[in-house]
Motif scaffolding. Structure first.
Motif, PDB file in Angstrom:
ATOM      1  N   LEU A 132       0.858  -1.179   0.000  1.00 22.63           N
ATOM      2  CA  LEU A 132       0.000   0.000   0.000  1.00 22.63           C
ATOM      3  C   LEU A 132       0.894   1.229   0.000  1.00 22.63           C
ATOM      4  N   ALA A 133       0.943   1.907  -1.132  1.00 23.51           N
ATOM      5  CA  ALA A 133       1.746   3.129  -1.242  1.00 23.51           C
ATOM      6  C   ALA A 133       0.942   4.292  -0.668  1.00 23.51           C
ATOM      7  N   PRO A 134       1.565   5.117   0.167  1.00 21.19           N
ATOM      8  CA  PRO A 134       0.844   6.265   0.741  1.00 21.19           C
ATOM      9  C   PRO A 134       0.216   7.157  -0.326  1.00 21.19           C
ATOM     10  N   GLN A 135       0.864   7.277  -1.496  1.00 19.77           N
ATOM     11  CA  GLN A 135       0.326   8.104  -2.568  1.00 19.77           C
ATOM     12  C   GLN A 135      -1.027   7.586  -3.046  1.00 19.77           C
ATOM     13  N   GLU A 136      -1.221   6.261  -2.982  1.00 16.98           N
ATOM     14  CA  GLU A 136      -2.474   5.683  -3.455  1.00 16.98           C
ATOM     15  C   GLU A 136      -3.645   6.108  -2.570  1.00 16.98           C
ATOM     16  N   LEU A 137      -3.442   6.067  -1.283  1.00 15.32           N
ATOM     17  CA  LEU A 137      -4.496   6.491  -0.357  1.00 15.32           C
ATOM     18  C   LEU A 137      -4.755   7.990  -0.496  1.00 15.32           C
ATOM     19  N   LYS A 138      -3.704   8.779  -0.622  1.00 18.97           N
ATOM     20  CA  LYS A 138      -3.869  10.217  -0.820  1.00 18.97           C
ATOM     21  C   LYS A 138      -4.635  10.501  -2.109  1.00 18.97           C
ATOM     22  N   THR A 139      -4.297   9.775  -3.154  1.00 13.60           N
ATOM     23  CA  THR A 139      -4.975   9.954  -4.439  1.00 13.60           C
ATOM     24  C   THR A 139      -6.453   9.617  -4.326  1.00 13.60           C
ATOM     25  N   LEU A 140      -6.763   8.546  -3.629  1.00 14.89           N
ATOM     26  CA  LEU A 140      -8.170   8.173  -3.447  1.00 14.89           C
ATOM     27  C   LEU A 140      -8.942   9.317  -2.791  1.00 14.89           C
ATOM     28  N   HIS A 141      -8.395   9.877  -1.746  1.00 15.91           N
ATOM     29  CA  HIS A 141      -9.090  10.938  -1.025  1.00 15.91           C
ATOM     30  C   HIS A 141      -9.154  12.233  -1.837  1.00 15.91           C
ATOM     31  N   ARG A 142      -8.075  12.560  -2.545  1.00 20.13           N
ATOM     32  CA  ARG A 142      -8.060  13.774  -3.371  1.00 20.13           C
ATOM     33  C   ARG A 142      -9.010  13.675  -4.557  1.00 20.13           C
ATOM     34  N   SER A 143      -9.176  12.469  -5.092  1.00 23.20           N
ATOM     35  CA  SER A 143      -9.975  12.292  -6.308  1.00 23.20           C
ATOM     36  C   SER A 143     -11.454  12.588  -6.091  1.00 23.20           C
ATOM     37  N   GLY A 144     -11.917  12.427  -4.868  1.00 22.15           N
ATOM     38  CA  GLY A 144     -13.338  12.630  -4.584  1.00 22.15           C
ATOM     39  C   GLY A 144     -14.218  11.482  -5.018  1.00 22.15           C
ATOM     40  N   VAL A 145     -13.612  10.365  -5.459  1.00 24.18           N
ATOM     41  CA  VAL A 145     -14.412   9.241  -5.961  1.00 24.18           C
ATOM     42  C   VAL A 145     -15.311   8.655  -4.871  1.00 24.18           C
ATOM     43  N   LEU A 146     -14.849   8.627  -3.638  1.00 29.73           N
ATOM     44  CA  LEU A 146     -15.696   8.101  -2.566  1.00 29.73           C
ATOM     45  C   LEU A 146     -16.960   8.941  -2.421  1.00 29.73           C
ATOM     46  N   GLU A 147     -16.808  10.242  -2.453  1.00 26.35           N
ATOM     47  CA  GLU A 147     -17.964  11.131  -2.321  1.00 26.35           C
ATOM     48  C   GLU A 147     -18.923  10.951  -3.489  1.00 26.35           C
ATOM     49  N   VAL A 148     -18.377  10.878  -4.701  1.00 25.57           N
ATOM     50  CA  VAL A 148     -19.212  10.721  -5.893  1.00 25.57           C
ATOM     51  C   VAL A 148     -19.983   9.400  -5.829  1.00 25.57           C
ATOM     52  N   LEU A 149     -19.342   8.361  -5.297  1.00 28.58           N
ATOM     53  CA  LEU A 149     -19.994   7.058  -5.173  1.00 28.58           C
ATOM     54  C   LEU A 149     -20.924   6.981  -3.970  1.00 28.58           C
ATOM     55  N   GLY A 150     -20.893   7.990  -3.115  1.00 29.46           N
ATOM     56  CA  GLY A 150     -21.727   7.971  -1.909  1.00 29.46           C
ATOM     57  C   GLY A 150     -21.197   7.028  -0.843  1.00 29.46           C
ATOM     58  N   VAL A 151     -19.870   6.878  -0.800  1.00 28.64           N
ATOM     59  CA  VAL A 151     -19.220   5.975   0.148  1.00 28.64           C
ATOM     60  C   VAL A 151     -18.549   6.806   1.238  1.00 28.64           C
ATOM     61  N   SER A 152     -18.880   6.509   2.479  1.00 31.80           N
ATOM     62  CA  SER A 152     -18.223   7.208   3.585  1.00 31.80           C
ATOM     63  C   SER A 152     -16.824   6.629   3.800  1.00 31.80           C
TER      64      SER A 152
END
Length: 136
Positions: free
Chosen positions: A26-46
Motif C-alpha cells: 500500500l503506497a501512501p500516494q495511493e491512499l492520498k490519491t483516493l481521497h483527493r480524487s473525490g471518488v468516494l464522495e461521488v460514489l456515496g461511500v463514507s
C-alpha cells in the motif's frame, strides 16, 4: 470472500481497496490519491465504509487466497470476477474503474498485478480495448 449486495458501497469500496494492494503493498500516494480524487464522495461511500471494506478485504485475503507459502497473497481470477460482478450499474462501474485507474497510477508505475486487475475489470465491464500495453 464475503458477499456484498450488488452496487453497495462496500462492494465498490472493496474494489478500490483491491486496486491499492494489488501490487503487494500500500503506497501512501495511493491512499492520498483516493481521497483527493473525490471518488468516494461521488460514489456515496463514507470513509468509515471504505475503511471497513478494506479491513474485511484484508481478512478475507488472508483466509481465502493462495500462495501463502511463498509469502504472497494471490487471488484466483474467478474470485476477482465475482468481486467485479457485485457492481452492475454501468455508471457506478465507470466511476469505480476511474478510481482504480487513479489509484494504480498514483505511484507512477503500474505493476503487472495491477495491470492484470484492470484488464479483468475491463474484460468484465468494458469494451475490450487494451489501454494497458504489456511491459517490454
Amino acid at each position: 470472500m464475503r458477499n456484498y449486495p450488488t452496487d453497495s458501497p462496500k462492494a465498490m469500496s472493496r474494489l478500490l481497496a483491491l486496486a491499492m494492494i494489488a501490487d503487494g503493498r500500500l503506497a501512501p500516494q495511493e491512499l492520498k490519491t483516493l481521497h483527493r480524487s473525490g471518488v468516494l464522495e461521488v460514489l456515496g461511500v463514507s470513509e468509515d465504509t471504505f475503511d471497513d471494506a478494506a479491513g474485511e478485504l484484508t481478512q478475507d485475503l488472508l483466509t481465502h487466497s493462495t500462495n501463502h507459502a511463498a509469502g504472497m497473497v494471490e487471488i484466483e481470477p474467478a474470485t476477482i470476477d465475482a468481486l467485479l460482478d457485485e457492481v452492475q450499474d454501468p455508471a457506478l462501474r465507470a466511476l469505480v474503474l476511474k478510481g482504480m485507474l487513479e489509484i494504480v497510477r498514483a505511484d507512477q508505475m503500474i505493476d503487472h498485478r495491477e495491470r492484470r486487475l484492470l484488464r479483468r475489470a475491463l474484460a468484465a465491464w468494458g469494451d475490450g480495448t487494451e489501454p494497458f500495453p504489456a511491459a517490454a
